[in-house]
Design a protein around this motif. Structure first.
Motif, mmCIF file in Angstrom:
data_model
loop_
_atom_site.group_PDB
_atom_site.id
_atom_site.type_symbol
_atom_site.label_atom_id
_atom_site.label_comp_id
_atom_site.label_asym_id
_atom_site.label_seq_id
_atom_site.Cartn_x
_atom_site.Cartn_y
_atom_site.Cartn_z
ATOM 1 N N VAL A 1 0.845 -1.196 0.000
ATOM 2 C CA VAL A 1 0.000 0.000 0.000
ATOM 3 C C VAL A 1 0.882 1.249 0.000
ATOM 4 C CG1 VAL A 1 -1.619 1.392 1.342
ATOM 5 C CG2 VAL A 1 -2.007 -1.059 1.091
ATOM 6 N N ALA A 2 1.903 1.256 0.847
ATOM 7 C CA ALA A 2 2.799 2.410 0.911
ATOM 8 C C ALA A 2 3.459 2.672 -0.435
ATOM 9 C CB ALA A 2 3.860 2.186 1.987
ATOM 10 N N ASN A 3 3.841 1.621 -1.139
ATOM 11 C CA ASN A 3 4.440 1.796 -2.463
ATOM 12 C C ASN A 3 3.444 2.394 -3.454
ATOM 13 O OD1 ASN A 3 7.087 1.096 -2.124
ATOM 14 N ND2 ASN A 3 6.867 -1.002 -2.873
ATOM 15 N N VAL A 4 2.189 1.949 -3.374
ATOM 16 C CA VAL A 4 1.164 2.487 -4.270
ATOM 17 C C VAL A 4 0.913 3.959 -3.942
ATOM 18 C CG1 VAL A 4 -1.249 2.318 -4.987
ATOM 19 C CG2 VAL A 4 0.105 0.238 -4.646
ATOM 20 N N VAL A 5 0.874 4.287 -2.663
ATOM 21 C CA VAL A 5 0.692 5.687 -2.260
ATOM 22 C C VAL A 5 1.842 6.537 -2.795
ATOM 23 C CG1 VAL A 5 0.595 7.263 -0.287
ATOM 24 C CG2 VAL A 5 -0.623 5.087 -0.206
ATOM 25 N N ARG A 6 3.032 5.979 -2.768
ATOM 26 C CA ARG A 6 4.217 6.724 -3.193
ATOM 27 C C ARG A 6 4.308 6.854 -4.712
ATOM 28 N NH1 ARG A 6 7.633 3.515 -1.084
ATOM 29 N NH2 ARG A 6 7.958 4.553 0.905
ATOM 30 N N HIS A 7 3.990 5.772 -5.434
ATOM 31 C CA HIS A 7 4.286 5.745 -6.867
ATOM 32 C C HIS A 7 3.054 5.727 -7.766
ATOM 33 C CE1 HIS A 7 8.455 5.137 -5.855
ATOM 34 N NE2 HIS A 7 8.171 4.054 -5.165
ATOM 35 N N GLY A 8 1.879 5.380 -7.257
ATOM 36 C CA GLY A 8 0.689 5.333 -8.099
ATOM 37 C C GLY A 8 0.639 4.071 -8.945
ATOM 38 N N TYR B 1 -17.447 7.428 -1.485
ATOM 39 C CA TYR B 1 -16.171 7.917 -2.005
ATOM 40 C C TYR B 1 -16.294 8.204 -3.495
ATOM 41 C CZ TYR B 1 -11.225 8.217 -3.202
ATOM 42 O OH TYR B 1 -10.014 8.647 -3.650
ATOM 43 N N PHE B 2 -15.853 9.389 -3.882
ATOM 44 C CA PHE B 2 -15.755 9.757 -5.292
ATOM 45 C C PHE B 2 -14.330 10.232 -5.561
ATOM 46 C CE2 PHE B 2 -20.478 11.018 -5.061
ATOM 47 C CZ PHE B 2 -20.867 9.734 -5.395
ATOM 48 N N ASP B 3 -13.759 9.726 -6.653
ATOM 49 C CA ASP B 3 -12.439 10.179 -7.076
ATOM 50 C C ASP B 3 -12.569 11.596 -7.625
ATOM 51 O OD1 ASP B 3 -9.890 10.498 -8.029
ATOM 52 O OD2 ASP B 3 -10.089 9.042 -9.656
ATOM 53 N N LEU B 4 -11.831 12.515 -7.055
ATOM 54 C CA LEU B 4 -11.944 13.919 -7.454
ATOM 55 C C LEU B 4 -10.959 14.319 -8.549
ATOM 56 C CD1 LEU B 4 -12.485 15.655 -3.974
ATOM 57 C CD2 LEU B 4 -14.169 14.738 -5.587
ATOM 58 N N LEU B 5 -10.131 13.367 -8.999
ATOM 59 C CA LEU B 5 -9.187 13.702 -10.061
ATOM 60 C C LEU B 5 -9.881 13.693 -11.419
ATOM 61 C CD1 LEU B 5 -5.933 11.755 -9.123
ATOM 62 C CD2 LEU B 5 -6.592 14.086 -8.540
ATOM 63 N N PRO B 6 -9.572 14.651 -12.281
ATOM 64 C CA PRO B 6 -10.150 14.646 -13.627
ATOM 65 C C PRO B 6 -9.492 13.584 -14.493
ATOM 66 C CG PRO B 6 -8.557 16.432 -13.406
ATOM 67 C CD PRO B 6 -8.673 15.801 -12.045
ATOM 68 N N GLY B 7 -10.154 13.233 -15.572
ATOM 69 C CA GLY B 7 -9.583 12.291 -16.513
ATOM 70 C C GLY B 7 -10.008 10.861 -16.245
ATOM 71 N N GLU B 8 -9.358 9.934 -16.943
ATOM 72 C CA GLU B 8 -9.684 8.510 -16.827
ATOM 73 C C GLU B 8 -9.390 7.998 -15.421
ATOM 74 O OE1 GLU B 8 -8.333 4.253 -18.877
ATOM 75 O OE2 GLU B 8 -7.692 6.175 -19.742
ATOM 76 N N PRO B 9 -10.303 7.238 -14.828
ATOM 77 C CA PRO B 9 -10.072 6.713 -13.474
ATOM 78 C C PRO B 9 -8.829 5.826 -13.413
ATOM 79 C CG PRO B 9 -12.373 6.446 -14.114
ATOM 80 C CD PRO B 9 -11.626 6.859 -15.356
ATOM 81 N N LEU B 10 -8.074 5.947 -12.347
ATOM 82 C CA LEU B 10 -6.869 5.152 -12.131
ATOM 83 C C LEU B 10 -7.071 4.257 -10.919
ATOM 84 C CD1 LEU B 10 -4.191 7.969 -12.581
ATOM 85 C CD2 LEU B 10 -4.856 6.239 -14.261
ATOM 86 N N ALA B 11 -6.644 3.000 -11.047
ATOM 87 C CA ALA B 11 -6.828 2.049 -9.953
ATOM 88 C C ALA B 11 -6.150 2.521 -8.675
ATOM 89 C CB ALA B 11 -6.273 0.679 -10.365
#
Length: 213
Positions: free
Chosen positions: A131-138, A161-171
Protein backbone atom coordinates in the motif's frame (compact mmCIF):
# COMPACT_ATOMS: atom_id res chain seq x y z
CA UNK A 1 24.20 -5.36 30.66
CA UNK A 2 21.43 -5.56 28.08
CA UNK A 3 22.53 -5.42 24.46
CA UNK A 4 21.11 -3.01 21.91
CA UNK A 5 19.83 -6.02 20.01
CA UNK A 6 17.69 -7.09 22.99
CA UNK A 7 16.40 -3.64 23.90
CA UNK A 8 15.43 -2.39 20.45
CA UNK A 9 12.23 -4.44 19.87
CA UNK A 10 10.62 -3.06 23.04
CA UNK A 11 11.66 0.50 22.27
CA UNK A 12 10.39 0.17 18.71
CA UNK A 13 7.05 -1.26 19.84
CA UNK A 14 6.53 1.57 22.31
CA UNK A 15 7.46 4.21 19.74
CA UNK A 16 5.05 2.80 17.17
CA UNK A 17 2.28 2.61 19.73
CA UNK A 18 2.75 6.21 20.79
CA UNK A 19 2.85 7.42 17.19
CA UNK A 20 -0.44 5.70 16.48
CA UNK A 21 -2.23 6.65 19.68
CA UNK A 22 -1.04 10.25 19.93
CA UNK A 23 -0.92 11.31 16.28
CA UNK A 24 -2.55 8.99 13.77
CA UNK A 25 -5.70 7.91 15.61
CA UNK A 26 -6.63 11.38 16.94
CA UNK A 27 -6.26 12.90 13.46
CA UNK A 28 -8.35 10.18 11.83
CA UNK A 29 -11.08 10.55 14.45
CA UNK A 30 -11.13 14.33 13.98
CA UNK A 31 -11.75 14.17 10.23
CA UNK A 32 -15.40 14.36 9.15
CA UNK A 33 -16.78 11.34 7.33
CA UNK A 34 -20.14 10.93 5.56
CA UNK A 35 -21.57 7.43 5.32
CA UNK A 36 -23.36 8.21 2.05
CA UNK A 37 -22.55 10.89 -0.50
CA UNK A 38 -25.69 12.27 -2.09
CA UNK A 39 -25.84 12.49 -5.86
CA UNK A 40 -28.31 13.71 -8.43
CA UNK A 41 -29.41 17.17 -9.38
CA UNK A 42 -29.20 19.65 -6.52
CA UNK A 43 -32.25 21.82 -5.97
CA UNK A 44 -30.30 24.78 -4.54
CA UNK A 45 -26.80 26.16 -4.71
CA UNK A 46 -26.36 25.52 -0.98
CA UNK A 47 -27.28 21.88 -1.41
CA UNK A 48 -24.80 21.57 -4.27
CA UNK A 49 -22.03 23.14 -2.18
CA UNK A 50 -22.84 20.93 0.83
CA UNK A 51 -22.62 17.83 -1.34
CA UNK A 52 -19.31 18.97 -2.82
CA UNK A 53 -17.94 19.65 0.64
CA UNK A 54 -18.94 16.15 1.78
CA UNK A 55 -17.13 14.62 -1.20
CA UNK A 56 -14.01 16.58 -0.31
CA UNK A 57 -14.29 15.50 3.34
CA UNK A 58 -14.30 11.80 2.47
CA UNK A 59 -11.63 12.17 -0.18
CA UNK A 60 -9.38 13.99 2.30
CA UNK A 61 -9.95 11.31 4.94
CA UNK A 62 -8.86 8.62 2.51
CA UNK A 63 -5.79 10.63 1.53
CA UNK A 64 -4.90 10.99 5.22
CA UNK A 65 -5.27 7.25 5.81
CA UNK A 66 -3.06 6.48 2.82
CA UNK A 67 -0.45 8.98 4.01
CA UNK A 68 -0.48 7.43 7.50
CA UNK A 69 0.02 3.97 5.99
CA UNK A 70 3.09 5.35 4.23
CA UNK A 71 4.26 6.79 7.56
CA UNK A 72 3.79 3.51 9.44
CA UNK A 73 5.54 1.51 6.71
CA UNK A 74 8.44 3.95 6.59
CA UNK A 75 8.97 3.96 10.36
CA UNK A 76 8.65 0.17 10.57
CA UNK A 77 11.16 -0.35 7.73
CA UNK A 78 13.62 2.04 9.38
CA UNK A 79 13.24 0.10 12.63
CA UNK A 80 13.90 -3.18 10.79
CA UNK A 81 17.07 -1.73 9.33
CA UNK A 82 18.32 -0.56 12.73
CA UNK A 83 17.53 -3.89 14.37
CA UNK A 84 19.20 -5.83 11.54
CA UNK A 85 22.33 -3.72 12.06
CA UNK A 86 22.27 -4.47 15.80
CA UNK A 87 21.91 -8.21 15.13
CA UNK A 88 24.81 -8.05 12.68
CA UNK A 89 27.01 -6.08 15.08
CA UNK A 90 26.28 -8.63 17.82
CA UNK A 91 27.70 -11.30 15.54
CA UNK A 92 24.50 -13.34 15.45
CA UNK A 93 23.95 -13.27 11.69
CA UNK A 94 25.11 -11.48 8.58
CA UNK A 95 22.38 -8.90 8.06
CA UNK A 96 24.08 -6.01 6.26
CA UNK A 97 23.31 -7.46 2.83
CA UNK A 98 19.56 -7.30 3.38
CA UNK A 99 18.07 -4.56 1.24
CA UNK A 100 14.45 -3.48 1.07
CA UNK A 101 11.44 -4.01 3.28
CA UNK A 102 10.60 -7.62 2.48
CA UNK A 103 14.18 -8.87 2.74
CA UNK A 104 14.61 -7.08 6.07
CA UNK A 105 11.27 -8.40 7.35
CA UNK A 106 12.13 -11.99 6.42
CA UNK A 107 15.65 -11.77 7.85
CA UNK A 108 14.55 -10.22 11.14
CA UNK A 109 11.68 -12.71 11.43
CA UNK A 110 14.13 -15.59 11.12
CA UNK A 111 16.23 -14.18 13.95
CA UNK A 112 13.12 -13.75 16.12
CA UNK A 113 11.81 -17.21 15.14
CA UNK A 114 8.61 -15.74 13.74
CA UNK A 115 7.10 -17.84 10.95
CA UNK A 116 5.69 -15.29 8.54
CA UNK A 117 4.22 -18.05 6.40
CA UNK A 118 1.84 -19.16 9.13
CA UNK A 119 1.51 -16.11 11.36
CA UNK A 120 -1.06 -13.77 9.77
CA UNK A 121 1.02 -10.70 10.63
CA UNK A 122 3.32 -11.53 7.73
CA UNK A 123 0.60 -10.95 5.16
CA UNK A 124 -0.68 -7.82 6.89
CA UNK A 125 2.79 -6.26 7.09
CA UNK A 126 3.47 -7.04 3.44
CA UNK A 127 0.10 -5.50 2.52
CA UNK A 128 1.00 -2.36 4.47
CA UNK A 129 4.30 -2.09 2.59
CA UNK A 130 2.70 -2.57 -0.83
CA UNK A 131 0.00 0.00 0.00
CA UNK A 132 2.80 2.41 0.91
CA UNK A 133 4.44 1.80 -2.46
CA UNK A 134 1.16 2.49 -4.27
CA UNK A 135 0.69 5.69 -2.26
CA UNK A 136 4.22 6.72 -3.19
CA UNK A 137 4.29 5.74 -6.87
CA UNK A 138 0.69 5.33 -8.10
CA UNK A 139 0.16 3.08 -11.10
CA UNK A 140 2.62 0.27 -11.78
CA UNK A 141 3.72 -3.14 -10.55
CA UNK A 142 2.96 -2.42 -6.90
CA UNK A 143 -0.60 -1.40 -7.74
CA UNK A 144 -1.11 -4.58 -9.80
CA UNK A 145 0.32 -6.65 -6.96
CA UNK A 146 -1.90 -4.96 -4.39
CA UNK A 147 -5.02 -5.58 -6.46
CA UNK A 148 -4.14 -9.27 -6.56
CA UNK A 149 -3.27 -9.64 -2.87
CA UNK A 150 -5.78 -7.23 -1.28
CA UNK A 151 -8.85 -6.76 -3.51
CA UNK A 152 -10.82 -5.75 -0.40
CA UNK A 153 -9.09 -2.35 -0.59
CA UNK A 154 -11.14 -1.53 -3.69
CA UNK A 155 -14.88 -0.97 -3.70
CA UNK A 156 -16.03 0.17 -7.11
CA UNK A 157 -19.65 0.52 -6.02
CA UNK A 158 -18.88 2.56 -2.89
CA UNK A 159 -21.41 5.25 -2.07
CA UNK A 160 -19.10 7.13 0.30
CA UNK A 161 -16.17 7.92 -2.00
CA UNK A 162 -15.76 9.76 -5.29
CA UNK A 163 -12.44 10.18 -7.08
CA UNK A 164 -11.94 13.92 -7.45
CA UNK A 165 -9.19 13.70 -10.06
CA UNK A 166 -10.15 14.65 -13.63
CA UNK A 167 -9.58 12.29 -16.51
CA UNK A 168 -9.68 8.51 -16.83
CA UNK A 169 -10.07 6.71 -13.47
CA UNK A 170 -6.87 5.15 -12.13
CA UNK A 171 -6.83 2.05 -9.95
CA UNK A 172 -4.23 3.55 -7.63
CA UNK A 173 -6.56 6.48 -6.88
CA UNK A 174 -9.36 4.17 -5.81
CA UNK A 175 -7.47 2.37 -3.05
CA UNK A 176 -9.57 2.75 0.08
CA UNK A 177 -7.72 2.77 3.40
CA UNK A 178 -10.04 3.00 6.37
CA UNK A 179 -9.34 3.50 10.04
CA UNK A 180 -9.88 -0.23 10.55
CA UNK A 181 -7.05 -0.92 8.06
CA UNK A 182 -4.72 1.38 9.97
CA UNK A 183 -5.59 -0.52 13.16
CA UNK A 184 -4.78 -3.82 11.39
CA UNK A 185 -1.41 -2.46 10.32
CA UNK A 186 -0.41 -1.09 13.73
CA UNK A 187 -1.53 -4.28 15.47
CA UNK A 188 0.57 -6.40 13.11
CA UNK A 189 3.59 -4.12 13.48
CA UNK A 190 3.46 -4.01 17.28
CA UNK A 191 2.76 -7.75 17.52
CA UNK A 192 5.86 -8.42 15.42
CA UNK A 193 7.90 -6.33 17.85
CA UNK A 194 6.32 -8.02 20.84
CA UNK A 195 7.12 -11.48 19.50
CA UNK A 196 10.70 -10.37 18.81
CA UNK A 197 11.13 -8.94 22.35
CA UNK A 198 13.37 -11.34 24.37
CA UNK A 199 13.02 -9.39 27.64
CA UNK A 200 10.69 -10.37 30.50
CA UNK A 201 7.06 -9.17 30.40
CA UNK A 202 7.04 -8.61 26.66
CA UNK A 203 3.75 -7.17 25.38
CA UNK A 204 2.62 -9.20 22.38
CA UNK A 205 -0.21 -6.87 21.39
CA UNK A 206 -1.08 -3.34 22.42
CA UNK A 207 -4.59 -2.86 23.86
CA UNK A 208 -6.22 -0.78 21.14
CA UNK A 209 -9.95 -0.33 21.66
CA UNK A 210 -11.88 -3.01 19.81
CA UNK A 211 -14.19 -0.31 18.46
CA UNK A 212 -11.24 1.08 16.50
CA UNK A 213 -10.96 -2.09 14.46
Amino acid sequence: MLSNRDQLPRVFEANLGRLFERVILPVMKSLPHHAVLETGEATTLDQFLDRAAAQVDNYTGNEAAKAFTLTLAGVFERQLSLWARAIHDAGEARMIDLKGFEALLAGCARQARIDLATDPIGGVLTEMFVVANVVRHGEGRSCDRLRAMAPHLWEDMATDYFDLLPGEPLASEHVRIRQSDLVRYIRAATRFRGLADPLPLAVISLPFDASEA
